[in-house]
Design a protein around this motif. Structure first.
Motif, PDB file in Angstrom:
ATOM      1  N   ALA A  37      45.973  61.067  50.775  1.00  0.00           N
ATOM      2  CA  ALA A  37      46.962  60.631  52.036  1.00  0.00           C
ATOM      3  C   ALA A  37      47.096  59.059  52.267  1.00  0.00           C
ATOM      4  CB  ALA A  37      46.423  61.166  53.277  1.00  0.00           C
ATOM      5  N   VAL A  38      45.567  58.451  52.085  1.00  0.00           N
ATOM      6  CA  VAL A  38      45.763  57.273  52.429  1.00  0.00           C
ATOM      7  C   VAL A  38      46.460  56.301  51.451  1.00  0.00           C
ATOM      8  CG1 VAL A  38      44.179  55.171  52.700  1.00  0.00           C
ATOM      9  CG2 VAL A  38      43.440  57.386  53.815  1.00  0.00           C
ATOM     10  N   GLY A  39      47.093  55.384  52.141  1.00  0.00           N
ATOM     11  CA  GLY A  39      47.893  54.513  51.153  1.00  0.00           C
ATOM     12  C   GLY A  39      49.452  55.084  50.913  1.00  0.00           C
ATOM     13  N   VAL A  45      53.593  62.525  53.099  1.00  0.00           N
ATOM     14  CA  VAL A  45      52.326  63.463  53.209  1.00  0.00           C
ATOM     15  C   VAL A  45      52.492  64.767  54.017  1.00  0.00           C
ATOM     16  CG1 VAL A  45      49.993  63.526  53.741  1.00  0.00           C
ATOM     17  CG2 VAL A  45      50.742  61.567  52.827  1.00  0.00           C
ATOM     18  N   ILE A  46      53.031  64.264  55.075  1.00  0.00           N
ATOM     19  CA  ILE A  46      53.367  65.190  56.392  1.00  0.00           C
ATOM     20  C   ILE A  46      54.793  66.226  56.127  1.00  0.00           C
ATOM     21  CG2 ILE A  46      54.066  65.726  58.796  1.00  0.00           C
ATOM     22  CD1 ILE A  46      50.979  64.836  58.242  1.00  0.00           C
ATOM     23  N   CYS A  57      60.553  63.871  59.620  1.00  0.00           N
ATOM     24  CA  CYS A  57      59.537  62.811  58.941  1.00  0.00           C
ATOM     25  C   CYS A  57      60.367  62.230  58.001  1.00  0.00           C
ATOM     26  CB  CYS A  57      58.142  63.181  58.496  1.00  0.00           C
ATOM     27  SG  CYS A  57      57.171  63.947  59.787  1.00  0.00           S
ATOM     28  N   HIS A  58      60.812  60.815  57.884  1.00  0.00           N
ATOM     29  CA  HIS A  58      61.421  60.085  56.903  1.00  0.00           C
ATOM     30  C   HIS A  58      61.225  58.923  57.366  1.00  0.00           C
ATOM     31  CE1 HIS A  58      64.612  59.518  60.232  1.00  0.00           C
ATOM     32  NE2 HIS A  58      64.326  60.780  60.551  1.00  0.00           N
ATOM     33  N   ARG A  81      53.446  69.934  55.890  1.00  0.00           N
ATOM     34  CA  ARG A  81      53.095  70.311  54.724  1.00  0.00           C
ATOM     35  C   ARG A  81      51.494  70.531  54.615  1.00  0.00           C
ATOM     36  NH1 ARG A  81      54.919  66.013  50.677  1.00  0.00           N
ATOM     37  NH2 ARG A  81      56.710  67.214  50.661  1.00  0.00           N
ATOM     38  N   THR A  82      51.167  71.269  54.097  1.00  0.00           N
ATOM     39  CA  THR A  82      49.643  71.353  53.902  1.00  0.00           C
ATOM     40  C   THR A  82      49.375  71.881  52.224  1.00  0.00           C
ATOM     41  OG1 THR A  82      49.450  73.899  54.134  1.00  0.00           O
ATOM     42  CG2 THR A  82      49.297  72.493  56.144  1.00  0.00           C
TER      43      THR A  82
END
Length: 121
Positions: A37-39, A45-46, A57-58, A81-82
């Motif tokens: 997730a980071v970066g 990610v979401i 989310c965009h 998203r998971t």
């Protein structure tokens, strides 16, 4: 900024939506490890969508714009998203105004959304 310590699922983005921190509770809730997730941009990610499938989310989302301008960002319910598919979560955003040279700190808390309303007979 040091790692976020909270029992709640919390992640931090810069004012443009790039994930800077992803705590262990966010890992547990989504199944997505911090290393993935980071970066990356939060919209990647979401990948939040509303109940009709429309993108929430965009890259040009209003939440990021409001955060950059240090305005309040309203909470929203999104299908997120998971690791195993999607999950209906509430995303609450807190914007902490930067002081002069510092950018705003943008924290997002994730938690389970209440079930769909049941029709009344």
């Amino acid at each position: 900024m040091a790692q976020i310590h909270s029992g709640a699922a919390v992640f931090r983005t810069d004012p443009y939506g790039w994930i800077a921190d992803w705590n262990p509770a966010a890992e547990r809730l989504t199944g997505i490890p911090a290393s993935e997730a980071v970066g990356r941009p939060c919209w990647d990610v979401i990948a939040g969508r509303d109940d009709d499938g429309a993108l929430l989310c965009h890259p040009g989302c209003s939440a990021a714009r409001l955060a950059r301008e240090c305005w309040p960002v309203r909470s929203l319910t999104a299908n997120v998203r998971t690791r195993t598919g999607t999950r209906r979560l509430v995303v609450s955003t807190i914007v902490v105004d930067g002081d002069g040279a510092d950018e705003a700190v943008v924290l997002h808390m994730l938690h389970e959304a209440a079930g769909a309303a049941q029709p009344v007979a």
